[in-house]
Design an enzyme around this catalytic site. Sequence first.
Site, PDB file in Angstrom:
ATOM      1  N   SER A   1       0.842  -1.192   0.000  1.00 61.66           N
ATOM      2  CA  SER A   1       0.000   0.000   0.000  1.00 61.66           C
ATOM      3  C   SER A   1       0.879   1.245   0.000  1.00 61.66           C
ATOM      4  CB  SER A   1      -0.921  -0.004   1.232  1.00 61.66           C
ATOM      5  OG  SER A   1      -1.802   1.100   1.193  1.00 61.66           O
ATOM      6  N   ASP A   2       0.351   2.317  -0.550  1.00 63.73           N
ATOM      7  CA  ASP A   2       1.053   3.593  -0.509  1.00 63.73           C
ATOM      8  C   ASP A   2       0.021   4.709  -0.476  1.00 63.73           C
ATOM      9  OD1 ASP A   2       3.880   4.739  -0.707  1.00 63.73           O
ATOM     10  OD2 ASP A   2       2.744   5.976  -2.111  1.00 63.73           O
ATOM     11  N   THR A   3       0.352   5.768   0.247  1.00 62.43           N
ATOM     12  CA  THR A   3      -0.541   6.921   0.390  1.00 62.43           C
ATOM     13  C   THR A   3       0.223   8.182   0.051  1.00 62.43           C
ATOM     14  OG1 THR A   3      -1.785   5.814   2.152  1.00 62.43           O
ATOM     15  CG2 THR A   3      -2.012   8.197   2.001  1.00 62.43           C
TER      16      THR A   3
END
Length: 194
Positions: free
Chosen positions: A68-70
């Site tokens: 995941s990446d934000t």
Amino acid sequence: MKLILASQSPRRRELLTQIGAEFTVQVADIDETPLVGEDPAAYVERLAIEKAQAVARLQGDDVAVLGSDTTVVLDGEILGKPLDQADAVRTLVNLGGRGHQVLTAIAIVTAGQVFSRVVSTDVSMMPISVAQAEAYWMTGEPADKAGSYGIQGKGGVLVAGVRGSYSAVVGLPLHETALLLAEAGVPTWLTQAT
């Protein structure tokens, strides 16, 4: 199928626990530099996939890896983690009194398959003065946060409104992650109840 979370984020671990999936954690070390001209949504999706792939390469076929990446996006510009106090203060003052987008990508890599999704959430901030931004910096919270704030902590005070997934702003969109895990064949309490 065994699930591995490719993240060192304690917030993502807490959120994934809410979904009811059993998992272990293995940190992925990748270059997070945006490519020249890369669209923010393509950027976060690429990083989520690369994190999952980096860990999956070290595993067997019976494993699913969740990456995941934000990122925070203001006026089309990717706002990463602050370089220092001055960068954080500048970012926070620029975010103040305005709306921006938080993009969180999730990717699941299994033997030969990649499942991914990008979730966009609109966030509006209260006006933020230099003094308020400096005081927030002194809490220590903004140093490792995209956009220099954490909605789940003291930075939540700066947030005037959220339209979309709150958990995506924290770092892992619960609903979309549960659906993607089901698509990849990873059981959760939600899919076991259907």
